[in-house]
Design an enzyme around this catalytic site. Structure first.
Site, PDB file in Angstrom:
ATOM      1  N   SER A  84       0.836  -1.191   0.000  1.00 42.89           N
ATOM      2  CA  SER A  84       0.000   0.000   0.000  1.00 42.89           C
ATOM      3  C   SER A  84       0.874   1.245   0.000  1.00 42.89           C
ATOM      4  CB  SER A  84      -0.932   0.005   1.221  1.00 42.89           C
ATOM      5  OG  SER A  84      -1.865   1.076   1.140  1.00 42.89           O
ATOM      6  N   ASP A  85       0.381   2.295  -0.629  1.00 46.88           N
ATOM      7  CA  ASP A  85       1.106   3.556  -0.638  1.00 46.88           C
ATOM      8  C   ASP A  85       0.096   4.693  -0.738  1.00 46.88           C
ATOM      9  OD1 ASP A  85       3.975   4.731  -0.925  1.00 46.88           O
ATOM     10  OD2 ASP A  85       2.774   5.825  -2.396  1.00 46.88           O
ATOM     11  N   GLN A  86       0.432   5.797  -0.123  1.00 46.55           N
ATOM     12  CA  GLN A  86      -0.483   6.947  -0.142  1.00 46.55           C
ATOM     13  C   GLN A  86       0.245   8.191  -0.617  1.00 46.55           C
ATOM     14  OE1 GLN A  86      -2.138   9.085   3.518  1.00 46.55           O
ATOM     15  NE2 GLN A  86      -3.913   7.875   2.889  1.00 46.55           N
TER      16      GLN A  86
END
Length: 211
Positions: A84-86
């Protein structure tokens, strides 16, 4: 990176690994009450020249999952790896983690009364098929117009220097926000659980049975 050499195939369900160093994502995944390991992927998270925020988040989410999957031993059995990455964007520019009080205050000053977009990308990589499910969940966040003294007091109280946007919506930072719009309420914290549970079910993971 943990040593997975002793991992054996699980009876009835694949192993699950969260490819992240984030304590926030770990706490969110724990809500599902399923067993998982955590591994920190070693990748370069620098955005590519001309890359859109959505493309950056999606690329890094999959890169994290694949990097951890590449460390699995041959006898690991089927393993699902969560990456996951934001990426936060404001006025068309990517907003990183502030790191310091001064940069965090500057971020909040610039964003007050304005809308910020948070791209929370998610990838579920299946080591058995080498297939990846990916999605970008967008959250629209509008910040309140608050005076400098209030912003400074918030930062000293919660020290959110390790989160993009300089405000923790799951904590006191919610007082800085005027509105949040998203199809996935945990996406803003860092791990979209609605999207993740959909992916796990599509991958045949016995989600509720495991819990």
């Amino acid at each position: 990176m943990p040593d997975f050499s002793d991992r054996l195939p699980s009876a009835g369900r694949p192993a699950l690994i969260l490819a992240s160093s984030s304590p926030y994502r770990r706490e969110l995944l724990e809500r599902l009450r399923i067993p998982f390991d955590v591994a920190v992927p070693a990748i370069d998270e620098t955005p590519l020249p001309g890359e859109t925020p959505e493309a950056t988040a999606l690329r890094l989410a999959e890169a994290k999952a694949r990097a951890v999957a590449a460390t699995l031993p041959a006898n690991a059995g089927r393993t699902l790896v969560i990456g996951s990455d934001q990426v936060a964007t404001f006025d068309g520019k990517q907003i990183g983690k502030p790191g310091t009080h001064e940069r965090a205050l500057a971020q909040l000053q610039a964003m007050r009364g304005r809308e910020v977009l948070f791209h929370s990308a998610l990838c579920l990589f299946d080591s058995a098929s080498a297939e990846a499910q990916s999605v970008d969940v967008v959250t629209h966040v509008r910040f309140r117009r608050l005076p400098d003294a209030t912003l400074d007091a918030y930062l000293r109280a919660e020290t959110p220097y390790d989160v993009a946007g300089s405000a923790k919506s799951e904590g006191l930072g919610i007082a800085l926000l005027e509105a949040i719009q998203s199809d996935d309420p945990t996406a803003l914290i860092g791990l979209p659980l609605i999207a993740l549970t959909r992916m796990l079910l599509a991958a045949g993971y016995p989600l509720l049975e495991a819990a």
